[in-house]
Scaffold this motif. Structure first.
Motif, PDB file in Angstrom:
ATOM      1  N   GLN A 288       0.892  -1.360  -0.170  1.00 29.77           N
ATOM      2  CA  GLN A 288       0.004   0.043   0.212  1.00 29.77           C
ATOM      3  C   GLN A 288       1.012   1.236  -0.264  1.00 29.77           C
ATOM      4  O   GLN A 288       0.652   2.162  -0.672  1.00 29.77           O
ATOM      5  N   GLU A 289       2.022   1.242   0.648  1.00 25.54           N
ATOM      6  CA  GLU A 289       2.876   2.517   1.046  1.00 25.54           C
ATOM      7  C   GLU A 289       3.633   2.667  -0.154  1.00 25.54           C
ATOM      8  O   GLU A 289       4.417   3.851  -0.390  1.00 25.54           O
ATOM      9  N   HIS A 290       4.148   1.427  -1.004  1.00 23.48           N
ATOM     10  CA  HIS A 290       5.214   1.719  -1.983  1.00 23.48           C
ATOM     11  C   HIS A 290       4.547   0.798  -3.226  1.00 23.48           C
ATOM     12  O   HIS A 290       5.212  -0.002  -3.740  1.00 23.48           O
ATOM     13  N   PRO A 291       3.679   1.403  -3.931  1.00 26.21           N
ATOM     14  CA  PRO A 291       2.996   0.648  -5.037  1.00 26.21           C
ATOM     15  C   PRO A 291       3.750   0.483  -6.141  1.00 26.21           C
ATOM     16  O   PRO A 291       3.439  -0.096  -7.067  1.00 26.21           O
ATOM     17  N   ARG A 292       4.892   1.374  -6.206  1.00 30.22           N
ATOM     18  CA  ARG A 292       5.689   1.430  -7.470  1.00 30.22           C
ATOM     19  C   ARG A 292       6.781   0.357  -7.323  1.00 30.22           C
ATOM     20  O   ARG A 292       7.541   0.274  -8.483  1.00 30.22           O
ATOM     21  N   LEU A 293       7.024  -0.191  -6.276  1.00 31.81           N
ATOM     22  CA  LEU A 293       8.155  -1.335  -6.394  1.00 31.81           C
ATOM     23  C   LEU A 293       7.763  -2.360  -7.165  1.00 31.81           C
ATOM     24  O   LEU A 293       6.493  -2.799  -7.643  1.00 31.81           O
ATOM     25  N   ALA A 294       8.704  -3.135  -7.877  1.00 31.32           N
ATOM     26  CA  ALA A 294       8.533  -4.383  -8.731  1.00 31.32           C
ATOM     27  C   ALA A 294       7.817  -5.469  -8.012  1.00 31.32           C
ATOM     28  O   ALA A 294       7.663  -5.680  -6.910  1.00 31.32           O
TER      29      ALA A 294
END
Length: 106
Positions: A20-26
């Motif tokens: 939720q906090e880092h949706p752009r991680l692979a």
């Protein structure tokens, strides 16, 4: 119905928060070890950039495995980020072709 140990619940909660906090991680395939409640992610088809992005968020250290293995006809080496995030042990793995792995080490 059997209840899940609190440690597994902590790992599952940490995973939800991470996504939720880092949706752009692979994107990764995630699992929770049933004994240690370690959260494990495997990022397919990504390079060290993806693992570095996880390291920026989770902290920890990256280690290259000593051994190689064959995957789809090519030799690869696993690189693992080990960290503790939100009180949960996390390991994220990326497999790189050995030639690319050697460049990372240089």
């Amino acid at each position: 119905m059997k209840t899940q140990p609190i440690s597994q619940l902590s790992a599952a909660t940490a995973l939800v928060q991470l996504l939720q906090e880092h949706p752009r991680l692979a994107a990764a395939e995630w699992s929770i070890n049933s004994v240690t409640a370690e959260l494990r992610g495997f990022v397919y088809g990504a390079g060290m950039k993806a693992l570095s992005q996880y390291a920026d968020v989770l902290g920890g250290s990256v280690q290259a495995a000593q051994n190689t293995y064959e995957d789809q006809g090519r030799q690869v080496r696993a690189h693992r980020l080990s960290s503790v995030w939100r009180d949960v042990r996390v390991v994220v793995t990326v497999a790189l072709p050995v030639a690319e792995s050697a460049q990372v080490a240089a």
